[in-house]
Design a protein around this motif. Sequence first.
Motif, PDB file in Angstrom:
ATOM      1  N   LYS A 105      -6.641   7.896  -1.549  1.00  0.00           N
ATOM      2  CA  LYS A 105      -7.600   8.974  -1.796  1.00  0.00           C
ATOM      3  C   LYS A 105      -7.111   9.955  -2.849  1.00  0.00           C
ATOM      4  O   LYS A 105      -7.909  10.659  -3.464  1.00  0.00           O
ATOM      5  N   THR A 106      -5.815  10.009  -3.062  1.00  0.00           N
ATOM      6  CA  THR A 106      -5.249  10.956  -4.031  1.00  0.00           C
ATOM      7  C   THR A 106      -5.125  10.351  -5.428  1.00  0.00           C
ATOM      8  O   THR A 106      -4.731  11.035  -6.365  1.00  0.00           O
ATOM      9  N   LEU A 107      -5.448   9.057  -5.553  1.00  0.00           N
ATOM     10  CA  LEU A 107      -5.278   8.363  -6.825  1.00  0.00           C
ATOM     11  C   LEU A 107      -6.630   7.978  -7.414  1.00  0.00           C
ATOM     12  O   LEU A 107      -7.555   7.605  -6.693  1.00  0.00           O
ATOM     13  N   LYS A 108      -6.745   8.048  -8.710  1.00  0.00           N
ATOM     14  CA  LYS A 108      -7.998   7.707  -9.384  1.00  0.00           C
ATOM     15  C   LYS A 108      -8.260   6.197  -9.326  1.00  0.00           C
ATOM     16  O   LYS A 108      -7.384   5.405  -9.659  1.00  0.00           O
ATOM     17  N   ASP A 109      -9.447   5.834  -8.897  1.00  0.00           N
ATOM     18  CA  ASP A 109      -9.908   4.437  -8.872  1.00  0.00           C
ATOM     19  C   ASP A 109      -9.046   3.520  -8.007  1.00  0.00           C
ATOM     20  O   ASP A 109      -9.058   2.299  -8.181  1.00  0.00           O
ATOM     21  N   ALA A 110      -8.291   4.090  -7.074  1.00  0.00           N
ATOM     22  CA  ALA A 110      -7.427   3.267  -6.222  1.00  0.00           C
ATOM     23  C   ALA A 110      -8.192   2.759  -5.008  1.00  0.00           C
ATOM     24  O   ALA A 110      -9.028   3.466  -4.441  1.00  0.00           O
ATOM     25  N   ILE A 111      -7.904   1.531  -4.609  1.00  0.00           N
ATOM     26  CA  ILE A 111      -8.524   0.927  -3.438  1.00  0.00           C
ATOM     27  C   ILE A 111      -7.480   0.849  -2.330  1.00  0.00           C
ATOM     28  O   ILE A 111      -6.381   0.334  -2.550  1.00  0.00           O
ATOM     29  N   PRO A 112      -7.779   1.352  -1.134  1.00  0.00           N
ATOM     30  CA  PRO A 112      -6.806   1.287  -0.027  1.00  0.00           C
ATOM     31  C   PRO A 112      -6.374  -0.149   0.239  1.00  0.00           C
ATOM     32  O   PRO A 112      -7.175  -1.085   0.137  1.00  0.00           O
ATOM     33  N   HIS A 113      -5.111  -0.315   0.572  1.00  0.00           N
ATOM     34  CA  HIS A 113      -4.565  -1.655   0.780  1.00  0.00           C
ATOM     35  C   HIS A 113      -3.458  -1.573   1.836  1.00  0.00           C
ATOM     36  O   HIS A 113      -2.279  -1.610   1.507  1.00  0.00           O
ATOM     37  N   PRO A 114      -3.843  -1.462   3.128  1.00  0.00           N
ATOM     38  CA  PRO A 114      -2.828  -1.401   4.189  1.00  0.00           C
ATOM     39  C   PRO A 114      -2.076  -2.719   4.280  1.00  0.00           C
ATOM     40  O   PRO A 114      -2.678  -3.781   4.438  1.00  0.00           O
ATOM     41  N   GLN A 115      -0.776  -2.637   4.191  1.00  0.00           N
ATOM     42  CA  GLN A 115       0.066  -3.822   4.006  1.00  0.00           C
ATOM     43  C   GLN A 115      -0.059  -4.869   5.109  1.00  0.00           C
ATOM     44  O   GLN A 115      -0.334  -6.047   4.845  1.00  0.00           O
ATOM     45  N   GLU A 116       0.172  -4.461   6.353  1.00  0.00           N
ATOM     46  CA  GLU A 116       0.173  -5.433   7.448  1.00  0.00           C
ATOM     47  C   GLU A 116      -1.197  -6.085   7.605  1.00  0.00           C
ATOM     48  O   GLU A 116      -1.315  -7.300   7.838  1.00  0.00           O
ATOM     49  N   LEU A 117      -2.240  -5.291   7.468  1.00  0.00           N
ATOM     50  CA  LEU A 117      -3.605  -5.803   7.596  1.00  0.00           C
ATOM     51  C   LEU A 117      -3.909  -6.842   6.516  1.00  0.00           C
ATOM     52  O   LEU A 117      -4.407  -7.938   6.798  1.00  0.00           O
ATOM     53  N   MET A 118      -3.590  -6.511   5.274  1.00  0.00           N
ATOM     54  CA  MET A 118      -3.922  -7.403   4.170  1.00  0.00           C
ATOM     55  C   MET A 118      -3.031  -8.644   4.144  1.00  0.00           C
ATOM     56  O   MET A 118      -3.450  -9.720   3.699  1.00  0.00           O
ATOM     57  N   HIS A 119      -1.810  -8.516   4.622  1.00  0.00           N
ATOM     58  CA  HIS A 119      -0.937  -9.689   4.771  1.00  0.00           C
ATOM     59  C   HIS A 119      -1.569 -10.676   5.741  1.00  0.00           C
ATOM     60  O   HIS A 119      -1.642 -11.888   5.467  1.00  0.00           O
ATOM     61  N   HIS A 120      -2.064 -10.162   6.861  1.00  0.00           N
ATOM     62  CA  HIS A 120      -2.731 -11.016   7.848  1.00  0.00           C
ATOM     63  C   HIS A 120      -3.996 -11.642   7.260  1.00  0.00           C
ATOM     64  O   HIS A 120      -4.254 -12.841   7.448  1.00  0.00           O
ATOM     65  N   VAL A 121      -4.784 -10.845   6.553  1.00  0.00           N
ATOM     66  CA  VAL A 121      -6.003 -11.360   5.937  1.00  0.00           C
ATOM     67  C   VAL A 121      -5.678 -12.483   4.958  1.00  0.00           C
ATOM     68  O   VAL A 121      -6.353 -13.516   4.908  1.00  0.00           O
ATOM     69  N   GLY A 122      -4.619 -12.310   4.171  1.00  0.00           N
ATOM     70  CA  GLY A 122      -4.220 -13.340   3.220  1.00  0.00           C
ATOM     71  C   GLY A 122      -3.863 -14.648   3.905  1.00  0.00           C
ATOM     72  O   GLY A 122      -4.282 -15.731   3.465  1.00  0.00           O
ATOM     73  N   LEU A 123      -3.109 -14.563   4.996  1.00  0.00           N
ATOM     74  CA  LEU A 123      -2.740 -15.761   5.753  1.00  0.00           C
ATOM     75  C   LEU A 123      -3.968 -16.416   6.369  1.00  0.00           C
ATOM     76  O   LEU A 123      -4.113 -17.649   6.352  1.00  0.00           O
ATOM     77  N   TYR A 124      -4.856 -15.589   6.907  1.00  0.00           N
ATOM     78  CA  TYR A 124      -6.082 -16.108   7.528  1.00  0.00           C
ATOM     79  C   TYR A 124      -6.946 -16.832   6.498  1.00  0.00           C
ATOM     80  O   TYR A 124      -7.472 -17.924   6.763  1.00  0.00           O
TER      81      TYR A 124
END
Length: 251
Positions: free
Chosen positions: A211-230
């Motif tokens: 939210k503090t960065l311009k044009d940044a998309i949130p990317h929670p590490q553990e969640l996205m790691h799991h999504v990638g494996l799935y």
Amino acid sequence: MEHLVPQTIDLLKKEVPVEEGSLHLNGDEVKTTGLVLVDLVNGFCTVGAGNLAPKMADKQISEMVEESVKLARLFCERKWPVLAFLDTHHPDIPEPPYPPHCILGTDEANLVPDLQWLENEPNATLRRKDCIDGFLGSIDKQDGSNVFVNWVRNNNIKLILVVGICTDICVLDFVSSALSARNRGFLSPLEDVVVYSRACATYDLPLHIAKTLKDAIPHPQELMHHVGLYMAQGRGAKVVSEVSFGALGQS
């Protein structure tokens, strides 16, 4: 709201589970197994090395590097084929939506220190790629040949073990393309694509930071790691949480 993230991840894992098995490399089968290292470069793995490098020590990334280095040494000791992709970009050719990173000629685009010995390994093939997907990045722009496809064919590889960063981006895109090519008969004799979860990682950009960065998309590490494996599993890859080896020289 940040305290809800762990519960969200637990719910996701229950609703979209990843079935993780184990891989034992032993006997004649190992002669047809190759290791693919995806982007274990400073620009993604070494603290403070660039725009997309971790800002501070990151447990998931550190463990990924450690496991990947172990695998690379074991494969090279046994003289099994290794292919390492190195994310490398021309300074005048951007890769939206990401900021400049891993620029050709900089240390960002080089292998992490613990893997630089691979440059002198006769059974290791290094490929600098200028895009997310290593399969596409393996295509020679002059003659249309593909370094990865040739590596599979020349080494008679039936199984590839894939590790690296990021689980949900470069690893996933490469795995998806490799599986599509296999399904269409372009990658004979390849049969199986295996993703080793403990030797994969992704970056962390929590919502409150994004939210503090311009044009940044949130990317929670553990969640996205799991999504990638799935997603990799959904494409047809096998996901394992353990890799073991028979004794050196055993057949």
